[in-house]
Design an enzyme around this catalytic site. Sequence first.
Site, PDB file in Angstrom:
ATOM      1  N   LYS A 174      31.736 -29.957 -19.427  1.00 24.88           N
ATOM      2  CA  LYS A 174      31.745 -31.421 -19.564  1.00 24.88           C
ATOM      3  C   LYS A 174      32.035 -32.026 -18.191  1.00 24.88           C
ATOM      4  CE  LYS A 174      34.594 -34.622 -19.864  1.00 24.88           C
ATOM      5  NZ  LYS A 174      33.875 -35.699 -19.144  1.00 24.88           N
ATOM      6  N   GLU A 249      43.316 -27.315 -11.742  1.00 21.26           N
ATOM      7  CA  GLU A 249      43.373 -27.802 -10.354  1.00 21.26           C
ATOM      8  C   GLU A 249      43.656 -29.286 -10.466  1.00 21.26           C
ATOM      9  OE1 GLU A 249      43.227 -25.908  -7.886  1.00 21.26           O
ATOM     10  OE2 GLU A 249      42.240 -24.121  -8.652  1.00 21.26           O
ATOM     11  N   CYS A 283      41.586 -33.928  -3.621  1.00 25.20           N
ATOM     12  CA  CYS A 283      42.970 -33.608  -3.959  1.00 25.20           C
ATOM     13  C   CYS A 283      43.694 -32.919  -2.799  1.00 25.20           C
ATOM     14  CB  CYS A 283      43.030 -32.790  -5.233  1.00 25.20           C
ATOM     15  SG  CYS A 283      41.823 -31.481  -5.249  1.00 25.20           S
ATOM     16  N   GLU A 384      49.685 -40.685  -5.151  1.00 25.11           N
ATOM     17  CA  GLU A 384      48.418 -40.223  -4.567  1.00 25.11           C
ATOM     18  C   GLU A 384      47.500 -41.438  -4.356  1.00 25.11           C
ATOM     19  OE1 GLU A 384      45.473 -36.398  -5.344  1.00 25.11           O
ATOM     20  OE2 GLU A 384      46.104 -37.559  -7.059  1.00 25.11           O
TER      21      GLU A 384
END
Length: 480
Positions: A174, A249, A283, A384
């Site tokens: 997906k 992750e 990331c 972040e």
Amino acid sequence: MTDVKKMYINGEWVAAESGNTLDVTSPATGEVVGTIAFGGQKEAQMAIDAADEAFASWSALTARERAKYLSKLSGLLAKNRDELAGIIAAELGKPIRESVGEVLGAVDNFTWYAEEAKRVYGETVPSTFANKRLHVMKQPVGVVGAITPWNFPINMAARKIAPALAAGCTVVLKPAEITPLTAVKLFELIEQAGFPKGVVNLVLGDAPQIGEEFTSNKKVSKITFTGSTRVGKLLMRQAADQMKRVSFELGGHAPFIVFADADIDKAVKGLFDSKYRNTGQMCICTNRLFVHESIADEFAEKLAKRIERSGVGDGRDANVEIGPLVNQAALDKVLDHIEDAKGKGAEVLVGGSQLTEGDYAKGFFCEPTVLKGVTSEMKIVTEETFGPVVPIITFNDDEEVIKAANDSDYGLAAYMFSNDINKCLTVPERLEYGIVGVNDGSPAQTQAPFGGFKESGLGREGGKWGIEGFLETKFVSYGI
Ligand code: ADP
């Protein structure tokens, strides 16, 4: 009639049962660049049934037979490199040079795992008793549900699909709803590569519904996910009921330390690579830049110069180095972090604003930005940012900076620049991060382990480590 891109289930192209569709737009211009079928639980279930059905025969192939399919796909990806890169640039706005690099990364993953499939070795273990023989073997876990993010639309899929198939697993993917067109093209090539039906399937649509089906359907053995820590935690909770295998992750908050003895030009280049690639939407992007106070002015000046000559625009334009943010929410977050820092006393050295003139008005553009005088109360130091903004924090004590670098719930990537061999050897050992770049702003490679400590994830992708998450260890004791 619009060409609606369909799902790929059991070797067939399938529309959503509901008839729902979703438009995919360019973040640079707002234009519709494609339309996809928008499915949900029902289609996820169909795809899982197909993958489950295909598992017995796929896993029974020899590794060399499976490798042939992976190599064929790798070749097709290489042949279609420019078309794939064009799709990534269109739906994500990623600069074309980077998009090409990403496709080559996917090619490399399929090539690598075609070979790695052949190296899934077992072991024999000496027994305590003369009349026993102990064998340890590796077997595929079963059906894999893979969920990928939008920032690397092809390589994230490759890093999951390639090792899973190599191990003998079957897969339902997906992709992110923001960048599904790249995945559709990947599956067109999967079809051309001639994989047996049901071995690799694509579902598009409602993420929570599909995630719920992946985690509750007993036919799925493993969930592999790349995305936010929030969704990772949700999937881990959902997967816990059936003790499904999981690899994650997740987010990062990378520190980048420039020690007093660093090569400043090299550090500026490293910072640029680690921060501005994909418009800061990785990331492993630098989030906190710590520069020794004795070199901070020189570093900031050189960085500002480098940024001033970077072209910002639609990734499809070959001169563009920095593209748009992916959507309005991403842009709002970046602008909020800049405003918050300014309000708390940070100085804007370069950039600092949304770009709204001319063609920029149609997209989600923010100037590449450098902030000086940043302190730990500012959001940019704790959250972040996922955008092209660098906050410079100065330090004067090496011990303190290591402590500050580790002061995060995340632990994915960290960077350090120094010309002192002792520092280069010992500081990485003390950084609580899964990946450390020493005088290197772009450490990720196909053959190396990629993954994080702490809330940045679980398990590793890449190299020989990347296949382990798709294998179970079985111990057989023979009485003789
Ligand atoms: P980002 O903030 O980078 O978009 P997300 O974690 O929201 O990261 O998205 C990463 C992937 O996770 C995407 O494919 C998205 O559709 C999917 N996703 C989002 N929410 C859920 C959920 N509740 N269950 C399963 N997948 C989800």
